[in-house]
Scaffold this active site. Structure first.
Site, PDB file in Angstrom:
ATOM      1  N   PHE A 149       0.797  -1.220   0.000  1.00 42.52           N
ATOM      2  CA  PHE A 149       0.000   0.000   0.000  1.00 42.52           C
ATOM      3  C   PHE A 149       0.830   1.271   0.000  1.00 42.52           C
ATOM      4  O   PHE A 149       0.336   2.333  -0.385  1.00 42.52           O
ATOM      5  CB  PHE A 149      -0.938   0.026   1.218  1.00 42.52           C
ATOM      6  CG  PHE A 149      -0.242   0.236   2.542  1.00 42.52           C
ATOM      7  CD1 PHE A 149       0.185   1.494   2.952  1.00 42.52           C
ATOM      8  CD2 PHE A 149      -0.016  -0.827   3.403  1.00 42.52           C
ATOM      9  CE1 PHE A 149       0.832   1.682   4.166  1.00 42.52           C
ATOM     10  CE2 PHE A 149       0.623  -0.644   4.621  1.00 42.52           C
ATOM     11  CZ  PHE A 149       1.047   0.605   4.999  1.00 42.52           C
ATOM     12  N   LYS A 173      -1.378  -7.705  -8.859  1.00 44.50           N
ATOM     13  CA  LYS A 173      -2.335  -7.614  -7.753  1.00 44.50           C
ATOM     14  C   LYS A 173      -1.920  -6.421  -6.896  1.00 44.50           C
ATOM     15  O   LYS A 173      -0.960  -6.491  -6.133  1.00 44.50           O
ATOM     16  CB  LYS A 173      -2.349  -8.877  -6.900  1.00 44.50           C
ATOM     17  CG  LYS A 173      -3.328  -8.776  -5.719  1.00 44.50           C
ATOM     18  CD  LYS A 173      -3.063  -9.808  -4.657  1.00 44.50           C
ATOM     19  CE  LYS A 173      -3.990  -9.634  -3.458  1.00 44.50           C
ATOM     20  NZ  LYS A 173      -3.870  -8.329  -2.761  1.00 44.50           N
ATOM     21  N   SER A 226       5.565  -7.663   3.864  1.00 46.38           N
ATOM     22  CA  SER A 226       6.176  -8.070   5.126  1.00 46.38           C
ATOM     23  C   SER A 226       7.116  -9.250   4.904  1.00 46.38           C
ATOM     24  O   SER A 226       6.979 -10.010   3.942  1.00 46.38           O
ATOM     25  CB  SER A 226       5.088  -8.464   6.129  1.00 46.38           C
ATOM     26  OG  SER A 226       4.432  -9.650   5.716  1.00 46.38           O
ATOM     27  N   CYS A 281       9.548   1.686   3.149  1.00 50.10           N
ATOM     28  CA  CYS A 281      10.495   0.625   3.495  1.00 50.10           C
ATOM     29  C   CYS A 281      11.900   1.174   3.643  1.00 50.10           C
ATOM     30  O   CYS A 281      12.772   0.510   4.211  1.00 50.10           O
ATOM     31  CB  CYS A 281      10.465  -0.496   2.457  1.00 50.10           C
ATOM     32  SG  CYS A 281      11.008  -0.003   0.816  1.00 50.10           S
ATOM     33  N   GLU A 386       9.527  -3.484  12.705  1.00 51.13           N
ATOM     34  CA  GLU A 386       9.240  -2.360  11.811  1.00 51.13           C
ATOM     35  C   GLU A 386       7.911  -1.727  12.211  1.00 51.13           C
ATOM     36  O   GLU A 386       6.871  -2.375  12.166  1.00 51.13           O
ATOM     37  CB  GLU A 386       9.178  -2.848  10.360  1.00 51.13           C
ATOM     38  CG  GLU A 386       8.972  -1.741   9.353  1.00 51.13           C
ATOM     39  CD  GLU A 386       8.952  -2.247   7.924  1.00 51.13           C
ATOM     40  OE1 GLU A 386       9.541  -1.597   7.052  1.00 51.13           O
ATOM     41  OE2 GLU A 386       8.345  -3.314   7.680  1.00 51.13           O
TER      42      GLU A 386
END
Length: 501
Positions: A149, A173, A226, A281, A386
């Site tokens: 996202f 996707k 993740s 990230c 994180e």
């Protein structure tokens, strides 16, 4: 209510299930669109469309494929504001950050425009008497991308421009939280001249998405998300014989040396830690200060800036633009706030508290204020995990070697930075830090599109990174031909290993 559909076989389609899920504006907490929820059969239809389109597209000349990418780049520039509005309205990042995301994505498209040069292979004449040898870089077939996202346009553009330019077909996707940019880019690709079925977008559950890395027609999969899911996809897809590049979590660090430029360093840390509400990230959630004096000075300079962060809706532009928007969802807001609670419970010093943050007129928005911790230690959850939110932790180390050892001890190795005016220290850091992307006085060291992006350790699963030379290698396979023509053919059978000499 506008419904975001799939893009399969060159057209937008809505799921036969007639099921939709809401898409929220994080700034207001209100539903702005609905997303079609696809069935397993519709995922298979997208794979079929890509599979059927592959023979013709793979045999299209690289120059023609490059021209489609050139057209796509021009259309992205033409519709940049429209795409930025979609990103801001569904992700929540501020306007300039959305434009910056699109710019970095377009740089990959620009790199893909050079595909005739990038896949031209090698040629060696006369490797033996009358024998030539040459290599071909050929496309794989159907490839898939599963994206997160936090960058609804840029991360897909890390993948599909190079994949398509190399002659593959693609099934994407995108995330359910902010799906619209992906579908709009699919329409622009079609307008740019991409044949039907070459690029497809499908919205589905994680369970139905497993087809994208188990179906025999899919040759490779790229994933960003993740580490747990990245490892699962890597192991599962590899077991099905597919190429995989799977990028997981990060916990990036910056070492601040006593000789670092104080103003430049603090400004860099502010952008690295709080840009995009920390939902990157390559964000900078941990600073390791060398020496208590360095840490104390950092805290003194950072505290008023964190308290003064302009936080609010992302649609404001120019001089009225906010510095930080909301986080992406109510669930993620709760998660980030929970990490702040854990930091307090475990004994970190909460210098600036971003909990209970309210933006006037936007009480339902998913806001978290800038948060600053001091005296973070390695036994704390906010060090290990994180957070993916606007939370910065300051750690203290007595010297450079202790700071480097602390950074290298972490399980993730995505990116890391050092702030110093000493060239010897900087060079030692670049050589010895255990991270895939390294910054020297640069807080977010994301490589340009003509270099490759990727981390180390549990931040990545797979041998090849995204974009740059690794991206081209990932989306092609090498074939080497050795040719001898009739005038030079051998006259007797040979049964030993040929040496061509």
């Amino acid at each position: 209510m506008n419904i975001v559909g799939n893009f399969i076989g060159g057209k937008i389609t809505h799921s036969a299930s007639n099921e939709t899920i809401p898409v929220y504006d994080p700034a207001t907490g209100k539903v702005v669109r609905e997303l079609t929820q696809s069935t397993a059969d519709e995922v298979a239809q997208a794979i079929t469309a890509a599979h059927n389109a592959f023979p013709e597209w793979s045999n299209t000349s690289p120059l023609r494929r490059a021209r489609v990418m050139f057209n796509f780049k021009m259309l992205l520039e033409k519709h940049r504001d429209e795409l930025a509005e979609l990103i801001v309205s569904e992700h929540g990042k501020v306007w300039s950050d959305a434009l910056g995301e699109l710019t970095r994505g377009m740089e990959v498209v620009e790199f893909a425009c050079g595909i005739p040069h990038l896949i031209k292979g090698e040629y060696s004449p006369n490797v033996g008497t009358g024998v030539d040898s040459y290599s071909l870089m050929q496309p794989l077939g159907v490839v898939a991308g599963i994206t997160p996202f936090n960058f609804p346009a840029m991360v897909p553009m890390w993948m599909f421009p190079i994949a398509l330019a190399c002659g593959n077909t693609f099934v994407l996707k995108p995330p359910a939280l902010d799906p619209s940019a992906a579908v709009r880019m699919a329409e622009l690709l079609s307008e740019a001249g991409l044949p039907d079925g070459v690029f497809n977008v499908v919205h589905c559950s994680n369970e139905d998405a497993e087809q994208l890395y188990t179906d025999s027609r899919v040759q490779a999969v790229s994933f960003v998300g993740s580490s747990g899911v990245a490892e699962h996809i890597y192991k599962t897809a590899s077991a099905y014989g597919k190429r995989v590049q799977a990028f997981g979590a990060a916990k990036n660090h910056a070492i601040v040396m006593p000789d670092a430029d104080p103003d430049a360093t603090v400004n860099a840390i502010m952008g690295g830690a709080y840009g995009s509400a920390g939902e990157r990230c390559m964000a900078l959630p941990v600073v390791v200060a060398v020496g208590d004096d360095t840490a104390d000075k950092l805290i003194a300079r950072l505290t008023p800036l964190v308290k003064a962060l302009r936080v609010g809706p992302g649609m404001q532009k120019g001089s009225e633009e906010n510095e930080m928007g909301p986080v992406v969802s109510a669930i993620h807001q709760k998660k980030v706030l929970g990490y702040i609670d854990k930091g307090v419970a475990e004994g970190a010093a909460l210098v600036v508290d971003g909990r209970n943050f309210q933006v006037p007129g936007y009480a339902e928005g998913y806001y978290v204020g800038g948060t600053l911790f001091d005296h973070v230690t390695t036994d704390m959850v906010i060090w290990r995990e994180e957070i993916f939110g606007p939370v910065l932790g300051i750690m203290r180390a007595p010297d450079y070697q202790s700071a480097l050892a602390l950074v290298n001890s972490h399980e993730f190795g995505n990116g890391s930075a050092i702030f110093t005016s000493n060239g010897h220290t900087a060079r030692d850091f670049v050589q010895n830090v255990e991270a895939g992307m390294v910054g020297v006085n640069v807080p977010v060291p994301v490589p340009m599109a003509f270099h490759s992006f990727g981390g180390w350790k549990r931040s990545v699963f797979g041998a090849l990174n995204v974009h740059g030379p690794d991206g081209v290698r990932f989306y092609t396979r090498m074939k080497t031909a050795t040719a001898r023509w009739p005038s030079g053919q051998q006259t007797v059978s040979e049964f030993s290993m040929p040496t061509l000499s």
